[in-house]
Design an enzyme around this catalytic site. Structure first.
Site, mmCIF file in Angstrom:
data_model
loop_
_atom_site.group_PDB
_atom_site.id
_atom_site.type_symbol
_atom_site.label_atom_id
_atom_site.label_comp_id
_atom_site.label_asym_id
_atom_site.label_seq_id
_atom_site.Cartn_x
_atom_site.Cartn_y
_atom_site.Cartn_z
ATOM 1 C CB SER A 268 -0.960 0.018 1.199
ATOM 2 O OG SER A 268 -2.090 -0.784 0.942
ATOM 3 C CE LYS B 92 -4.389 1.986 -0.912
ATOM 4 N NZ LYS B 92 -3.733 0.700 -0.673
ATOM 5 C CB SER C 210 -4.583 2.107 3.584
ATOM 6 O OG SER C 210 -3.666 1.267 2.931
#
Length: 461
Positions: free
Chosen positions: A101, A104, A164
């Site tokens: 993640s 991102k 997230s």
């Protein structure tokens, strides 16, 4: 009556413990908390944090006093100055590793860039199709449901990406580029522009190509996943903080609202959370966790007004409730702030003054009224030095329109950029200049015609 009161107090205490210690799942979480619980802070937690920080400080001091290196369990790690990119710690920083993640951050960077350029707008809406909806109700990867056929604004999806949420992040990319695949290609393109040449990007959220199903690339392995190096992540964070510092307003908040649901920040090092440092303010940026990536965290912190960026990748962890990456980040931050002191170089400060006379800081002037010119720092900046390290500026070279080999031609004014130099024994990450700009500290006038004639005649002999 007393029994009921005790029961209520126990419930409130449990809620507080959950808020300050409970980690999040691999996607964004929904945790309903009361206003009183969210704003409360246990005195016990503060004492624990202070004691923990003191003990860690003692461990770091021992390392430095015995000249021992900092050892981290992370597969790779880096710490840099957020403005200059000066490397303050490095471990295996160039190996490309799964980012999960943390990917991102690149999605957020591209989104903010396109908003700044006017290509998209905060109030633009993204309609949720079947594929995005299906990902959002898959509890292995998402906890925030995206309503089929409903439209969300870029702003709404942007916030969930910081917290997230995978499906919403894919929807954000869909809204920016028109498809999730096109957005992944756009991420690759923008990464190259900032100096990240070997990034492997397949999804906006960090899930594998197969995990996002039809939102991924056809003909590409289901196991294909985003990979960057610690150096790449640090450089990306550096660019975000330089161009879009307002991101910290969102990354430092404990909660955000989305479609009537409360989402809790993944970052347990921000104020009020279980892994915070009482003497160092952490206000960003992004975590990542997967079976292949292990536990990762790109963080940023401030102490005494000086900000650094840290990255830890591939930290072994025992599951989603393990704070291992924050423990490693705490060690790294405490180590950097203890090992180095920050030396400010002010705009217009001469090299001679900045180095206390250790470097003369001048350059030869060709065909000038004066034979040389004193040089000064172009823009205010900082250099981190170890305890016994002295500031030295070396390798002064001419630059710009007045450059003439190792010297400069006369005709410049005070304040013109005419040279560059390096700071001795200081390293910077690849993709960032390792030289500082220098300006003339006084005018470099050409001599009058009589002086020039006399010099010409003198040179004949």
């Amino acid at each position: 009556m007393q029994s009921k009161l005790v029961s209520k107090l126990n419930i409130a205490l449990i809620a507080l413990v959950i808020f300050t210690t409970m980690p999040l799942t691999a996607s964004a979480q929904r945790i309903k908390i009361t206003t009183s619980t969210a704003s409360s802070d246990s005195n016990t937690s503060k004492v624990v944090a202070i004691q923990r920080s003191k003990k860690l400080g003692q461990e770091v001091d021992k390392l430095l006093s015995t000249n021992q290196p900092l050892t981290l369990t992370a597969k790779s790690a880096i710490a840099i100055d957020y403005q200059t990119g000066q490397v303050l710690y490095a471990k295996n920083i160039n190996e490309s590793l799964p980012t999960a993640s943390m990917s991102k951050l690149l999605t957020l960077y591209v989104t903010l860039k396109y908003i700044k350029e006017g290509k998209i707008h905060w109030d633009d809406k993204v309609k949720i199709n079947k594929e995005l909806h299906n990902l959002s109700v898959n509890h292995n990867y998402a906890n925030v449901k995206l309503r089929l056929g409903h439209s969300y604004t870029i702003r709404q999806l942007y916030k969930t990406a910081i917290y997230s949420e995978n499906a919403a992040t894919m929807a954000l990319g869909y809204g920016v580029a028109g498809s999730t695949q096109k957005f992944a290609l756009l991420m690759r393109k923008e990464a190259k522009k900032i100096g990240i040449d070997d990034a492997k990007i397949y999804t906006a959220c960090g899930l594998t190509n197969g995990e996002v199903r039809s939102l991924g690339f056809k003909g590409v392995s289901a196991d294909a996943e985003n990979k960057l190096s610690a150096r790449d992540m640090a450089l990306l964070a550096m660019k975000i903080l330089k161009y879009y510092p307002d991101i910290l307003k969102t990354t430092s908040a404990n909660t955000t609202k989305f479609d009537g649901q409360t989402m809790l920040n993944w970052n347990w090092m921000i104020k009020g959370r279980s892994q915070e440092l009482p003497d160092i303010k952490v206000d960003g940026l992004k975590t990542g966790t997967s079976d292949t990536a292990k536990a990762c965290f790109t963080g940023t912190s401030v102490k005494n007004g000086h900000r650094i960026i840290t990255v830890v990748m591939g930290v072994p962890n025992a599951g989603q409730y393990d704070p291992a990456r924050f423990i490693q980040t705490r060690k790294l931050m405490k180590y950097v702030y203890a090992k180095y002191h920050y030396v400010k170089l002010s705009s217009g400060q001469t090299v001679k003054n900045a180095t206390n006379g250790r470097n003369t800081g001048n350059i030869k002037v060709e065909n000038g009224k004066d034979d040389s010119v004193d040089l000064a720092v172009s823009t205010t900046q900082g250099v981190w030095l170890t305890k016994n390290q002295k500031l030295n500026i070396k390798d002064i070279k001419s630059s710009g329109e007045y450059a003439d080999g190792s010297s400069v031609d006369a005709g410049f004014d005070k304040g013109d950029k005419i040279g560059t130099a390096k700071v001795s024994d200081v390293k910077y990450i690849k993709g960032v200049s390792n030289r500082i700009d220098l300006i003339a500290n006084h005018d470099g006038d050409k001599p009058n015609i009589f002086v020039r004639a006399w010099r010409w005649i003198a040179n004949l002999f």
